[in-house]
Design an enzyme around this catalytic site. Structure first.
Site, PDB file in Angstrom:
ATOM      1  N   ASP A 151       0.838  -1.189   0.000  1.00 54.57           N
ATOM      2  CA  ASP A 151       0.000   0.000   0.000  1.00 54.57           C
ATOM      3  C   ASP A 151       0.883   1.253   0.000  1.00 54.57           C
ATOM      4  OD1 ASP A 151      -2.945   0.967   0.458  1.00 54.57           O
ATOM      5  OD2 ASP A 151      -1.842   1.966   2.045  1.00 54.57           O
ATOM      6  N   TYR A 279      -1.570  11.191   2.055  1.00 55.53           N
ATOM      7  CA  TYR A 279      -2.463  11.505   0.937  1.00 55.53           C
ATOM      8  C   TYR A 279      -2.448  13.004   0.646  1.00 55.53           C
ATOM      9  CZ  TYR A 279      -4.457   6.856   1.839  1.00 55.53           C
ATOM     10  OH  TYR A 279      -4.651   5.510   2.023  1.00 55.53           O
ATOM     11  N   HIS A 344      -7.329  -6.345  -0.665  1.00 54.78           N
ATOM     12  CA  HIS A 344      -6.247  -5.364  -0.599  1.00 54.78           C
ATOM     13  C   HIS A 344      -5.193  -5.696   0.453  1.00 54.78           C
ATOM     14  CE1 HIS A 344      -4.258  -1.513  -0.947  1.00 54.78           C
ATOM     15  NE2 HIS A 344      -4.385  -1.315   0.354  1.00 54.78           N
TER      16      HIS A 344
END
Length: 366
Positions: A151, A279, A344
């Site tokens: 990730d 982010y 994921h």
């Protein structure tokens, strides 16, 4: 979680651990008392110990370690909303196979320091996070290491390979393929154009907004929602609310009550802001990395992704991975493994298989 930003095409990131104890800030090492008292050599070798290292002025990283001193080192990098703990299975497997596993809490997470983000979250841009890792390797006395990353950890690992390939022997990247920098548009702008304002990465951009939504829902419920997400498509966090605090979200089979309690205790202590700032720094990283536009990764790589992973279903991702684009930008790409019926959080959902993938690949370079 992080999406594969395929903006270049569209517009022209085994064995259960026994005692999850909260890491401490002091620099002294800690080890599971059960393992230490067992007296069994194999148990001691695979025991997970903890310490905090000051890698640069004002930046301390909490580090979990397992395996024999002096063995080849594997640096394990976690994503969001994760911690060193996401690698607990692989750490034991690597140690048992004769490797030294090192899993830090990245800056902003868990027992590591969380710098103030600033208006553009610039302290969480890739150059700073990679700087932490290079300084960590120096503190450990390691000139060159294997890396396995998932990730956001994978995005960071790609940047490490891009900026300092001399420090990486080989990389196993999970979930997030390399996305070469495009000069066409800032990444968040492109994602907003593609998915809209309620796409989770876009929703995260406003400081405090998603934190308030997570606080309304409660830390454990937020983690349950992330860990149970298996929709092979984009994740949205509506402005009207991401559900009710009364929602009942069963844990996936690979997350135990003990696991969720550990994650919850850590994120309740630190909050989510540190991880969310990665982010928020996407556009800042883009601004700072223009010299690496369309640059290649020149490190041996294996890539692993689940066929239900939302990143694998980002528009353009599968064509890029399977039709030559990935190999063009990662010429030393050795293998791509697609794991069936896997979502994921691949290294937690399939710990034994992922451990075997990592060990079999890095053995080629011993």
């Amino acid at each position: 979680m992080v999406v594969i930003a395929r903006l270049r095409e569209l517009l022209s990131n085994c064995c259960p651990w026994s005692e999850p104890t909260s890491p401490t800030k002091p620099t002294s090492s800690t080890m599971s008392p059960t393992a230490a008292a067992a007296g069994d050599d194999q148990t001691v070798i695979t025991a997970i110990t903890h310490r905090t290292l000051e890698v640069s002025p004002g930046m301390r990283l909490h580090v979990a370690e397992a395996g024999p001193a002096g063995a080849p080192t594997v640096l394990l990098l976690h994503g969001f909303p994760e911690l060193w703990y996401t690698w607990r299975h692989q750490m034991r497997a690597l140690a048992a196979a004769g490797y030294r596993a090192v899993a830090p809490d990245l800056r902003g997470y868990g027992g590591s320091d969380a710098p103030a983000a600033g208006d553009d979250a610039g302290q969480y841009a890739a150059l700073h996070v990679v700087g932490d890792l290079v300084a960590l390797l120096d503190a450990l006395g390691e000139k060159k290491v294997f890396v396995a990353a998932h990730d956001w950890g994978a995005l960071t690992a790609w940047s490490l390979c891009l900026f300092r390939p001399d420090r990486v022997r080989a990389l196993v990247a999970l979930s997030v393929a390399y996305a070469p920098r495009s000069a066409a548009r800032r990444p968040v702008d492109g994602l907003r154009a593609l998915f809209g304002d309620e796409y989770y990465i876009c929703r995260i951009q406003e400081p405090g907004a998603v934190e308030a939504e997570f606080a309304r829902l409660g830390t454990e419920l937020v983690l349950r929602k992330f860990f149970s997400y298996r929709t092979p498509g984009p994740l949205f966090i509506p402005k009207s609310g991401w559900g009710s605090p009364d929602d009942e979200v069963p844990l996936p089979s690979w997350v135990t009550e003990e696991d969720i309690k550990y994650y919850t205790s850590e994120f309740e202590r630190t909050g989510f802001t540190g991880g969310l700032n990665y982010y928020r720094a996407l556009n800042k990283t883009w601004e700072l990395t223009s010299p690496w536009t369309a640059a290649q990764i020149n490190v041996p790589v294996k890539f692993i992704v689940g066929d239900l992973d939302l990143t694998y279903h980002t528009p353009g991702a599968q064509d890029f991975i399977h039709k030559g684009g990935f190999k063009k930008f990662v010429p030393l790409l050795d293998d791509v493994a697609i794991m069936k019926d896997v979502g994921h959080f691949i290294n937690e959902e399939k710990p034994k298989e992922v451990s075997e993938h990592i060990i079999s690949f890095i053995k080629k370079f011993n």
